[in-house]
Design an enzyme around this catalytic site. Structure first.
Site, short mmCIF file in Angstrom:
data_model
loop_
_atom_site.label_atom_id
_atom_site.label_comp_id
_atom_site.label_asym_id
_atom_site.label_seq_id
_atom_site.Cartn_x
_atom_site.Cartn_y
_atom_site.Cartn_z
N CYS A 131 0.97 -13.53 6.33
CA CYS A 131 0.99 -12.26 7.05
C CYS A 131 0.70 -12.46 8.54
O CYS A 131 1.29 -11.79 9.39
CB CYS A 131 0.02 -11.26 6.42
SG CYS A 131 -1.71 -11.79 6.31
N HIS A 198 -5.56 -8.95 5.04
CA HIS A 198 -4.11 -8.80 5.10
C HIS A 198 -3.78 -7.96 6.33
O HIS A 198 -4.59 -7.15 6.78
CB HIS A 198 -3.59 -8.11 3.83
CG HIS A 198 -2.11 -7.93 3.80
ND1 HIS A 198 -1.23 -8.96 3.89
CD2 HIS A 198 -1.34 -6.79 3.71
CE1 HIS A 198 0.01 -8.51 3.84
NE2 HIS A 198 -0.03 -7.20 3.74
N HIS A 210 5.29 -6.49 6.62
CA HIS A 210 4.17 -7.34 6.23
C HIS A 210 4.64 -8.38 5.22
O HIS A 210 5.79 -8.38 4.77
CB HIS A 210 3.02 -6.50 5.66
CG HIS A 210 3.32 -5.79 4.37
ND1 HIS A 210 2.41 -5.68 3.35
CD2 HIS A 210 4.44 -5.17 3.92
CE1 HIS A 210 2.94 -5.00 2.34
NE2 HIS A 210 4.17 -4.68 2.67
#
Length: 240
Positions: A131, A198, A210
């Site tokens: 990510c 994340h 993402h």
């Protein structure tokens, strides 16, 4: 360097090293020392079996011995066909990569060619294509901004790490949580962890870009689940 420039004896040595490290990936270096090409095995510090992290001390030792001309690693029980992460890392190293398979013994050479992974549909590999890598590539390709990279140990969020909250200011971002979202904002999210682990980029029109573990990178609707797990919104200082 073509595949045929690697002496068969050195390929055999690399294969023997790979076999000894299986089922984990082996890694090593081809070094030209005193006019002779030699193979130097290196330690793989990665915790999992699906990738490698070469010990920096081993690379430094090989570099002190002579010219490092190629990186070698293995794909145990898998084709030597380079993965997307291999292609990315080959570009970063700027050296040919010799990929060997055990136990069959097939091998393949990958050369730097200017490869750039797509923003959507790339494979996941922690520390290489994850990510944060996606955010860095998005900012470079979309805005021409080069964000710093950070060392990311496997499962850092479960080992006392808090990389996103500790690092966003160092990367040039400011906290804008609570303000209306703008295109290019970075969303720090928390998934089954005690800290945000994340992140994604807000593209506008309620869309987030993402990259989740074990998935391809994708665009998704932001409102709903992803908005609920967002803990902080940060904006690059140049966009404020």
């Amino acid at each position: 360097m073509s595949p045929f420039e690697f002496p068969r004896s050195l390929i055999a040595t690399a294969l023997a090293h790979a076999q000894s490290e299986s089922p984990c990936e082996s890694c090593g270096l081809m070094v030209r020392a005193a006019g002779e090409l030699v193979y130097r095995p290196c330690r793989n510090l990665a915790e999992g079996q699906a990738h490698f992290h070469m010990a920096p001390e081993d690379f430094a030792r090989a570099e002190a011995e002579g010219e490092v001309v190629a990186v070698v690693h293995s794909h145990p029980n898998a084709s030597p066909e380079p993965s997307e992460a291999d292609r990315v890392m080959c570009e970063r190293w700027g050296l040919p990569w010799l990929i060997v398979n055990v136990p069959v013994g097939h091998w393949q050479v990958l050369h730097p060619s200017g490869y750039r992974p797509p923003l959507v549909g790339r494979e996941f590999s922690h520390g290489v294509l994850d990510c944060f890598s996606l955010i860095r590539d998005y900012y470079r390709e979309t805005l021409g901004l080069e964000l710093p990279d950070f060392e990311r140990p496997d499962d850092w969020w479960a080992k006392g790490g808090n990389l996103y909250l500790e690092g966003y200011e160092k990367a040039g971002f400011v906290d804008v949580t609570g303000s209306p979202l703008r295109q290019h904002d970075v969303l720090l999210m928390q998934l089954r962890a005690k800290v945000p682990n994340h992140a994604g980029v807000y593209l506008g029109a309620d869309v987030v870009l993402h990259h989740l573990q074990a998935s391809l990178s994708k665009r998704e609707t932001y409102s709903g689940f992803w908005a609920k797990v967002t803990r902080k919104v940060v904006r690059h200082h140049s966009l404020c």
